[in-house]
Design a protein around this motif. Structure first.
Motif, PDB file in Angstrom:
ATOM      1  N   GLU A  75       0.829  -1.197   0.000  1.00 39.90           N
ATOM      2  CA  GLU A  75       0.000   0.000   0.000  1.00 39.90           C
ATOM      3  C   GLU A  75       0.872   1.259   0.000  1.00 39.90           C
ATOM      4  O   GLU A  75       2.013   1.240   0.467  1.00 39.90           O
ATOM      5  N   LEU A  97     -11.610   2.411  -4.159  1.00 42.01           N
ATOM      6  CA  LEU A  97     -12.050   1.039  -4.353  1.00 42.01           C
ATOM      7  C   LEU A  97     -12.843   0.905  -5.652  1.00 42.01           C
ATOM      8  O   LEU A  97     -13.341   1.910  -6.187  1.00 42.01           O
ATOM      9  N   TYR A 102     -13.785   4.705  -0.801  1.00 43.98           N
ATOM     10  CA  TYR A 102     -12.363   4.798  -0.482  1.00 43.98           C
ATOM     11  C   TYR A 102     -12.048   3.901   0.712  1.00 43.98           C
ATOM     12  O   TYR A 102     -12.875   3.715   1.605  1.00 43.98           O
ATOM     13  N   GLU A 103     -10.845   3.359   0.691  1.00 43.52           N
ATOM     14  CA  GLU A 103     -10.312   2.662   1.854  1.00 43.52           C
ATOM     15  C   GLU A 103      -9.334   3.598   2.549  1.00 43.52           C
ATOM     16  O   GLU A 103      -8.365   4.068   1.957  1.00 43.52           O
ATOM     17  N   GLY A 105      -6.776   4.018   5.858  1.00 43.54           N
ATOM     18  CA  GLY A 105      -6.045   3.256   6.855  1.00 43.54           C
ATOM     19  C   GLY A 105      -5.226   4.157   7.757  1.00 43.54           C
ATOM     20  O   GLY A 105      -4.562   5.081   7.277  1.00 43.54           O
ATOM     21  N   ILE A 165      -8.884   0.069   9.581  1.00 43.23           N
ATOM     22  CA  ILE A 165      -9.198   0.241   8.164  1.00 43.23           C
ATOM     23  C   ILE A 165     -10.680   0.571   8.022  1.00 43.23           C
ATOM     24  O   ILE A 165     -11.540  -0.178   8.512  1.00 43.23           O
ATOM     25  N   TRP A 166     -10.955   1.692   7.397  1.00 44.72           N
ATOM     26  CA  TRP A 166     -12.339   2.080   7.126  1.00 44.72           C
ATOM     27  C   TRP A 166     -12.618   2.017   5.629  1.00 44.72           C
ATOM     28  O   TRP A 166     -11.751   2.352   4.816  1.00 44.72           O
ATOM     29  N   GLU A 167     -13.831   1.629   5.283  1.00 45.66           N
ATOM     30  CA  GLU A 167     -14.349   1.906   3.948  1.00 45.66           C
ATOM     31  C   GLU A 167     -15.315   3.066   4.097  1.00 45.66           C
ATOM     32  O   GLU A 167     -16.240   3.019   4.921  1.00 45.66           O
ATOM     33  N   THR A 177     -15.753  -0.901   9.113  1.00 48.48           N
ATOM     34  CA  THR A 177     -14.576  -0.668   9.960  1.00 48.48           C
ATOM     35  C   THR A 177     -14.012  -2.009  10.404  1.00 48.48           C
ATOM     36  O   THR A 177     -14.774  -2.918  10.740  1.00 48.48           O
TER      37      THR A 177
END
Length: 265
Positions: A75, A97, A102-103, A105, A165-167, A177
């Motif tokens: 990443e 994504l 969005y991801e 971190g 990690i969130w989307e 999450t």
């Protein structure tokens, strides 16, 4: 040291311990502040150093898969800190994504992998509670081998982290999450000014710059939503010191400029 202070006496009872130095001297006044606030400045003991892994430490990859530790080394992860920061304890990443979300971190240095319960290192860290930052020095909670090397998320080295990690959608609303232990490899350790310059320079469109812009845009969405919900902005002016590199004496003092890059982080 004050031993007692009777309610019937104008003066306390105490005893002499040591002489700090001449009043007005920089070193003496600094030592007085540390003593007054009960800051432990003693060197770390051999028992504490015995708890540390040998340097150079490059065994992060061997931890992948242990305790469900994930591999984030591919990443585009970066850090943004004040100038001269050596104890980099957090890093970030963002990527778009396939579904348009969005991801996000956030990766925090996994110090617990090296500070085990009940050890001399654990007890010393618990007693010190925190690192203390002065104008010309830092009094560490744990040895520099951890803060500036093994647990510092420096660029281009593999390090252990604990990651959330969130989307999120394009308005930064959280969709998912998750939390995980991880191995990361930061691609850049930037200052706030460097990150801001990247975001402001329209000629730059490399991966790191695009990530900074995307993260800043999402941060603005989050900030606007907090303010609309009634959050307070308790921002006070901060000062910064220019230090002589030889004597470590303060040469000048000025106001610390807060940029969008600061608020992004």
């Amino acid at each position: 040291v004050i031993d007692a202070w009777s309610a019937t006496s104008r003066w306390p009872d105490g005893h002499y311990t040591r002489t700090l130095g001449t009043a007005g001297d920089k070193e003496t006044e600094t030592e007085m502040l540390l003593v007054e606030n009960d800051i432990n400045t003693n060197p770390f003991t051999e028992a504490v150093y015995a708890c540390l892994p040998n340097l150079p430490w490059d065994s992060a990859a061997q931890e992948i898969g242990k305790n469900s530790r994930e591999d984030f080394r591919e990443e585009i992860i970066f850090s943004v800190d004040p100038p001269g920061c050596r104890d980099i304890d957090d890093a970030l990443h963002v990527k778009e994504l396939p579904n348009g979300n969005y991801e996000l971190g956030v990766h925090i240095a996994d110090v617990t992998n090296f500070v085990h319960p009940g050890t001399a290192l654990d007890e010393e860290a618990a007693n010190r509670c925190t690192s203390v930052y002065l104008v010309d020095r830092r009094i560490d909670m744990v040895p520099k081998a951890l803060t500036e090397d093994i647990c510092s998320l420096r660029a281009n080295v593999e390090r252990l982290a604990f990651s959330v990690i969130w989307e999120v959608d394009k308005e930064a609303n959280i969709v998912k999450t998750r939390f995980t232990k991880s191995v990361i490899k930061s691609v850049a350790a930037m200052t706030y000014q460097e990150a801001q310059t990247r975001m402001d320079d329209a000629r730059l469109n490399d991966n790191i710059t695009v990530c900074c812009r995307n993260m800043n845009r999402l941060a603005k969405c989050l900030r606007a939503r907090r303010l609309a919900a009634g959050a307070l902005t308790l921002a006070s002016a901060e000062v910064k010191f220019q230090i002589d590199t030889t004597t470590h004496d303060p040469l000048d003092v000025g106001m610390y400029q807060v940029r969008e890059a600061n608020q992004m982080v």
